[in-house]
Design a protein around this motif. Structure first.
Motif, PDB file in Angstrom:
ATOM      1  N   LEU A   1      -3.776   6.232   9.703  1.00 35.82           N
ATOM      2  CA  LEU A   1      -2.788   6.207   8.629  1.00 35.82           C
ATOM      3  C   LEU A   1      -3.377   5.393   7.497  1.00 35.82           C
ATOM      4  O   LEU A   1      -4.001   4.355   7.717  1.00 35.82           O
ATOM      5  CB  LEU A   1      -1.488   5.572   9.127  1.00 35.82           C
ATOM      6  CG  LEU A   1      -0.684   6.480  10.046  1.00 35.82           C
ATOM      7  CD1 LEU A   1       0.511   5.718  10.590  1.00 35.82           C
ATOM      8  CD2 LEU A   1      -0.227   7.727   9.291  1.00 35.82           C
ATOM      9  N   TRP A   2      -3.177   5.827   6.275  1.00 35.55           N
ATOM     10  CA  TRP A   2      -3.714   5.074   5.145  1.00 35.55           C
ATOM     11  C   TRP A   2      -2.674   4.984   4.051  1.00 35.55           C
ATOM     12  O   TRP A   2      -2.246   5.961   3.465  1.00 35.55           O
ATOM     13  CB  TRP A   2      -4.972   5.758   4.608  1.00 35.55           C
ATOM     14  CG  TRP A   2      -5.529   5.024   3.434  1.00 35.55           C
ATOM     15  CD1 TRP A   2      -5.466   5.385   2.115  1.00 35.55           C
ATOM     16  CD2 TRP A   2      -6.217   3.768   3.458  1.00 35.55           C
ATOM     17  NE1 TRP A   2      -6.065   4.443   1.326  1.00 35.55           N
ATOM     18  CE2 TRP A   2      -6.543   3.441   2.120  1.00 35.55           C
ATOM     19  CE3 TRP A   2      -6.584   2.877   4.474  1.00 35.55           C
ATOM     20  CZ2 TRP A   2      -7.219   2.274   1.782  1.00 35.55           C
ATOM     21  CZ3 TRP A   2      -7.250   1.711   4.133  1.00 35.55           C
ATOM     22  CH2 TRP A   2      -7.566   1.429   2.806  1.00 35.55           C
ATOM     23  N   ASP A   3      -2.233   3.741   3.808  1.00 34.76           N
ATOM     24  CA  ASP A   3      -1.265   3.505   2.747  1.00 34.76           C
ATOM     25  C   ASP A   3      -1.936   2.566   1.758  1.00 34.76           C
ATOM     26  O   ASP A   3      -2.049   1.369   1.990  1.00 34.76           O
ATOM     27  CB  ASP A   3      -0.005   2.866   3.333  1.00 34.76           C
ATOM     28  CG  ASP A   3       0.985   2.465   2.257  1.00 34.76           C
ATOM     29  OD1 ASP A   3       0.548   2.110   1.134  1.00 34.76           O
ATOM     30  OD2 ASP A   3       2.182   2.514   2.520  1.00 34.76           O
ATOM     31  N   GLU A   4      -2.380   3.129   0.648  1.00 34.77           N
ATOM     32  CA  GLU A   4      -3.216   2.376  -0.281  1.00 34.77           C
ATOM     33  C   GLU A   4      -2.582   1.064  -0.732  1.00 34.77           C
ATOM     34  O   GLU A   4      -3.224   0.017  -0.753  1.00 34.77           O
ATOM     35  CB  GLU A   4      -3.536   3.246  -1.502  1.00 34.77           C
ATOM     36  CG  GLU A   4      -4.714   2.718  -2.298  1.00 34.77           C
ATOM     37  CD  GLU A   4      -5.130   3.752  -3.345  1.00 34.77           C
ATOM     38  OE1 GLU A   4      -5.724   3.336  -4.332  1.00 34.77           O
ATOM     39  OE2 GLU A   4      -4.839   4.956  -3.159  1.00 34.77           O
ATOM     40  N   GLU A   5      -1.290   1.121  -1.052  1.00 37.87           N
ATOM     41  CA  GLU A   5      -0.658  -0.094  -1.571  1.00 37.87           C
ATOM     42  C   GLU A   5      -0.552  -1.184  -0.523  1.00 37.87           C
ATOM     43  O   GLU A   5      -0.817  -2.354  -0.792  1.00 37.87           O
ATOM     44  CB  GLU A   5       0.726   0.245  -2.144  1.00 37.87           C
ATOM     45  CG  GLU A   5       0.621   0.831  -3.543  1.00 37.87           C
ATOM     46  CD  GLU A   5       1.883   1.561  -3.943  1.00 37.87           C
ATOM     47  OE1 GLU A   5       2.971   1.114  -3.531  1.00 37.87           O
ATOM     48  OE2 GLU A   5       1.788   2.586  -4.657  1.00 37.87           O
ATOM     49  N   ALA A   6      -0.184  -0.778   0.690  1.00 32.59           N
ATOM     50  CA  ALA A   6      -0.100  -1.766   1.765  1.00 32.59           C
ATOM     51  C   ALA A   6      -1.479  -2.404   2.003  1.00 32.59           C
ATOM     52  O   ALA A   6      -1.602  -3.617   2.176  1.00 32.59           O
ATOM     53  CB  ALA A   6       0.393  -1.086   3.045  1.00 32.59           C
ATOM     54  N   GLU A   7      -2.520  -1.569   1.986  1.00 33.17           N
ATOM     55  CA  GLU A   7      -3.875  -2.083   2.210  1.00 33.17           C
ATOM     56  C   GLU A   7      -4.285  -3.075   1.131  1.00 33.17           C
ATOM     57  O   GLU A   7      -4.890  -4.099   1.402  1.00 33.17           O
ATOM     58  CB  GLU A   7      -4.882  -0.914   2.223  1.00 33.17           C
ATOM     59  CG  GLU A   7      -4.781  -0.015   3.423  1.00 33.17           C
ATOM     60  CD  GLU A   7      -5.303  -0.690   4.693  1.00 33.17           C
ATOM     61  OE1 GLU A   7      -6.195  -1.556   4.596  1.00 33.17           O
ATOM     62  OE2 GLU A   7      -4.803  -0.352   5.776  1.00 33.17           O
ATOM     63  N   GLU A   8      -3.943  -2.738  -0.125  1.00 35.00           N
ATOM     64  CA  GLU A   8      -4.309  -3.612  -1.231  1.00 35.00           C
ATOM     65  C   GLU A   8      -3.643  -4.979  -1.070  1.00 35.00           C
ATOM     66  O   GLU A   8      -4.281  -6.018  -1.245  1.00 35.00           O
ATOM     67  CB  GLU A   8      -3.883  -2.956  -2.555  1.00 35.00           C
ATOM     68  CG  GLU A   8      -4.205  -3.771  -3.795  1.00 35.00           C
ATOM     69  CD  GLU A   8      -5.698  -3.878  -4.076  1.00 35.00           C
ATOM     70  OE1 GLU A   8      -6.484  -3.198  -3.377  1.00 35.00           O
ATOM     71  OE2 GLU A   8      -6.089  -4.663  -4.961  1.00 35.00           O
ATOM     72  N   ALA A   9      -2.382  -4.958  -0.707  1.00 36.62           N
ATOM     73  CA  ALA A   9      -1.658  -6.216  -0.495  1.00 36.62           C
ATOM     74  C   ALA A   9      -2.344  -7.039   0.606  1.00 36.62           C
ATOM     75  O   ALA A   9      -2.592  -8.236   0.455  1.00 36.62           O
ATOM     76  CB  ALA A   9      -0.204  -5.918  -0.119  1.00 36.62           C
TER      77      ALA A   9
END
Ligand SMILES: [Ca+2]
Ligand SMILES: [Ca+2]
Ligand SMILES: [Ca+2]
Ligand SMILES: [Ca+2]
Ligand SMILES: [Ca+2]
Ligand SMILES: [Ca+2]
Ligand SMILES: [Ca+2]
Ligand SMILES: [Ca+2]
Ligand SMILES: [Ca+2]
Ligand SMILES: [Ca+2]
Ligand SMILES: [Ca+2]
Ligand SMILES: [Ca+2]
Lengths: 222, 222, 222, 222, 222, 222
Positions: E195-203
């Motif tokens: 799963l890849w959630d860009e915003e969550a990863e950035e945070a």
């Protein structure tokens, strides 16, 4: 004055020897050191082979830089410009290699090149001097131009039997097989080697950065 | 108005002399200094040799920058654009070199170039002036265009015997062998040299950064 | 001396074998490691295929770097210059691939290459050795040049039947199918592998940065 | 609609005049300002001379930017795209220079260009307007396309004697010798100059950075 | 061995099928993943169309990277080198597209490619498989080279009527219309999606940076 | 399936219309959005005019990005790849401009393009639609390929008298003069505009950086 030996010992200016269909000619090779970021600029209507010989000369000099007293990081902070006048005359070939090395070493060390010396020879990445063509025409041009001493590749020594005696009498011809000999003969003084230990230097640099940040005149900084 | 001497002393605008198959012509060389990052831009349908002569001119000027009152780091913060109108006319050759140097020095120092002077001469990385071709055609064009004074390479002085008397009478012809003479004749005033000690400057710069960081209005920063 | 086997074991210098319309020839391949930022420079009038073979060689070496004792981040801090004298002779083809790999490995590890060995073979990104053309001419050149041992692609072994006996008697011919065998034969000693765990290294690096920042000699900084 | 005068005053859209072997034509010059980093993009099958005229126009505009109310650092934060439809028609020559300047100034200031004006003229780095060719064909195209006013180089004024009376009657023809006159006639309002003192601005910028770092909402930062 | 099916399942090595005027041929496509900064290198005397097919393959793979278990930021920290030996043979055309995708996916996931499979097909940015030419010659080459299974574009299925029965009997021919089918058949195991959630990863990334800065082992840092 | 209308509404995939010496053809235009740094990649054997039309399309889209709900800084963090299969077929001309705009807008907004629509038209930097050639051949190709609706430039409406009635009966032909109409017809839903105030956003961004730095979980940092 162009096409004659230099009138005085100069930093970064070397007399090379070119050979074209109409005979030999003196070539003035000029190097300049400028504040910069490690770039190499070459001008003077140079062909690809001559440009590559400048790149080889430059890499060789970088590889021996502690031996000529230059700290390797210096190369990241300067640009070197090598120019070969006359700008409208096409020039090519690898035989200016030893001249390129000498010119770059002179400009990096600040040690002038002897004014009445000329040189020819291809140079390898290890500083070995490879043979060149047109020896006779080049020596004639040197004599005509007022040069006193000519450095030639040791592998061309065998070709000297074909050179007229008056040319051999009028010139001091020195065969060389490595660039170290070229520098010994061409520079007015010997570069002072330095010791260079990359890791020790890096540690010193980091310490110095930390120290600047906590500059005693600015105790609360920053 | 194009093709005539300038009407007033201008900063960064120099009259060069071109020589083509159909005769001589005045060339307006324009330099501009812009905020930037050390790039050189050249326009005006310039051939490779003329572009290289601009690079050589630029490197020479950088190498003498303290002598003209310009701190070397300035070059990292500006771009220089050299343009030679008319944009549709191809131009080439190294003989605009002295004009390029003069134009760049003028724009860097802010000192205008005398309006009724023209110049021709190749320039080396050391600022030496090398001879050019087409002297007669160039001088005729200068006379025709209302130029009063022409700077020519000292090595071309011998060619003046072939120039018609009315041309020599109508122009002040000044032979020059180094760019320093060119600048002396062409600029309306002499650039003020500065002392430049790179290491001292670097130390000062670092101190200044530290000092700014600890801005007294923001004691707890940052 | 050029065109003969090397006189001593050298770091970064490999003897390759070229094949042209006029016969075989020895090729000296030189690599140099310089402080830099991961760039690859190639000189020596190399054709596109030879340049690509150097790129493939370089990528292969990077991909196995822990096996030769080189930490991958090293590649970001150095430039590698590969030069093939004589600079005026055009060179092309993929068959110098194994020589390129050997030269780069030697310069990275500091392990010299045996002086009386020559080699030929295309190399893939996995280090496999592919067959080459001109085997006979290349072996003749090797013999003539004083080479003792020649590494050839295993897939060329079948072509040995066409080679004159005196050539086969005068040379030790070793067929190889992977670069690992080339290195085993050509280097004077075996590279020492290291363990490399990228994530562990990254953690260590970050810890080290933090530690330098809090230099004990400068407690309040910054 | 393409090939006719614009229907309304637009920002960044200027009507130029082209001259080809088949007659004159209206040229729509479009500039766009985008967030970026100081790049210039040009499209529309433009020849090298026209591309260089855009570079000259751009440098000129940068050099006078405070006079049109634009702070010089703005140029570092934007890209400018100049496009000349129709994309499949080759276009070249320097005579669109004044149009390029006008288009760029309009897009930077946000001031629209008058819809029924067309213009032609080479521009120098100082903003001087140089003469162009094909005046008659260009004026005919302007008339045909519904243009009311045409700006032409002052040095082309002498060519107006050859222009048919009906063309001269149908158009307001304004000779200009500097781009400042072009802008006065072409823009719907006059740009508001600003004072620009680079050093003062730099000081202000540094103070502002320091101030942001010590953001009052985050006293312990960072 | 070159020109035959691979001898074992390998990571990043795919057998493609080329079609030239002299018949079909096996093509070994090799991809390598290196620490880097998002660059793509291609070698092997590849024509522009084949280079573009590699770019399209690479963009497609990036666009589906979570589906193959690769976090998008990984691409910023690696270089990918795709090489197609033999280096002296010119290669072109888009039909290696599916092979390029498979090779890149294999090298990114570390999942080997089945050794006795070959494939041909142009690939779009959405992973659709487009038809190719030379089906007969390619299948003959596959049979000759010891390949067991060949993936062909579904749109080429209609051309199978012209293929000799012995070829169809000797090979398992699988028509595919999307790259997902290619990967299913060619890789020895199925990539594990993430799963890849860009915003969550950035945070998370920002939190991690902050946390490293305040490393508990270095309380006063920095 | 290639050369026919799409089978379902897709994001970033648009059907264009090409016109060559052998008739009209459907063109599949594919755009992909990747994490990156503002680069534009184009593949598919595209000629310079088509590449420039993609650059113009891209700049236009950036200039209206708030109107399609995309914050301008987004463009700095993505790369856009536009590919036009079939990769071996040369393609050129500006008439795919409206398709390029639609494809880029679709991929940026995530709004699919209607599957049975095709379009042709050059686009300017202001989004105006300019006329194209080969209308008849393009409409025939659309009909043949199963397209239901075709968008054509309003300036080509006059050419419809020459189109056979069966073609006009089989297609819904919609003349458009601005890209906004194209998007209205081609996208399955309307993009949601946002308000964009650059200065307010910059302030917010700086505040956010400051806030992250003083992360409450790490009070002493750093
Ligand atoms: Ca001469
Ligand atoms: Ca030479
Ligand atoms: Ca003229
Ligand atoms: Ca000239
Ligand atoms: Ca030789
Ligand atoms: Ca070879
Ligand atoms: Ca037209
Ligand atoms: Ca024009
Ligand atoms: Ca083969
Ligand atoms: Ca193929
Ligand atoms: Ca087709
Ligand atoms: Ca088209």
């Amino acid at each position: 004055r162009y096409g004659l030996a230099e009138e005085e010992d100069q930093v970064g200016v070397v007399t090379g020897l070119a050979w074209t269909s109409v005979g030999g000619e003196l070539l003035s090779i000029e190097a300049l050191k400028l504040p910069g970021k490690g770039r190499m600029k070459t001008t003077g209507k140079l062909g690809d082979v001559m440009k590559e010989s400048i790149e080889a000369a430059s890499s060789f000099v970088r590889s021996i830089s502690p031996e000529i007293g230059v700290k390797p990081p210096v190369f990241e902070k300067i640009d070197i410009h090598v120019h070969v006048p006359e700008g409208a005359t096409p020039k090519d070939g690898p035989s200016a290699g030893v001249g390129m090395v000498t010119s770059i070493v002179s400009v990096l060390t600040g040690i002038p090149v002897k004014k009445d010396i000329a040189m020819t020879g291809e140079v390898t990445l290890r500083g070995n001097v490879l043979p060149i063509g047109g020896l006779k025409e080049k020596l004639l041009a040197a004599l005509r131009g007022g040069v006193k001493t000519v450095l030639i590749p040791a592998e061309n020594e065998k070709d000297l039997v074909d050179i007229p005696n008056n040319v051999k009498d009028g010139l001091t011809i020195i065969p060389v097989s490595h660039v170290s000999e070229v520098l010994k003969h061409a520079l007015v003084s010997k570069p002072e080697p330095i010791l260079w230990d990359e890791e020790a230097e890096e540690a010193a640099r980091l310490a110095s950065i930390a120290s600047q940040s906590s500059n005693p005149n600015h105790p609360v900084a920053h």
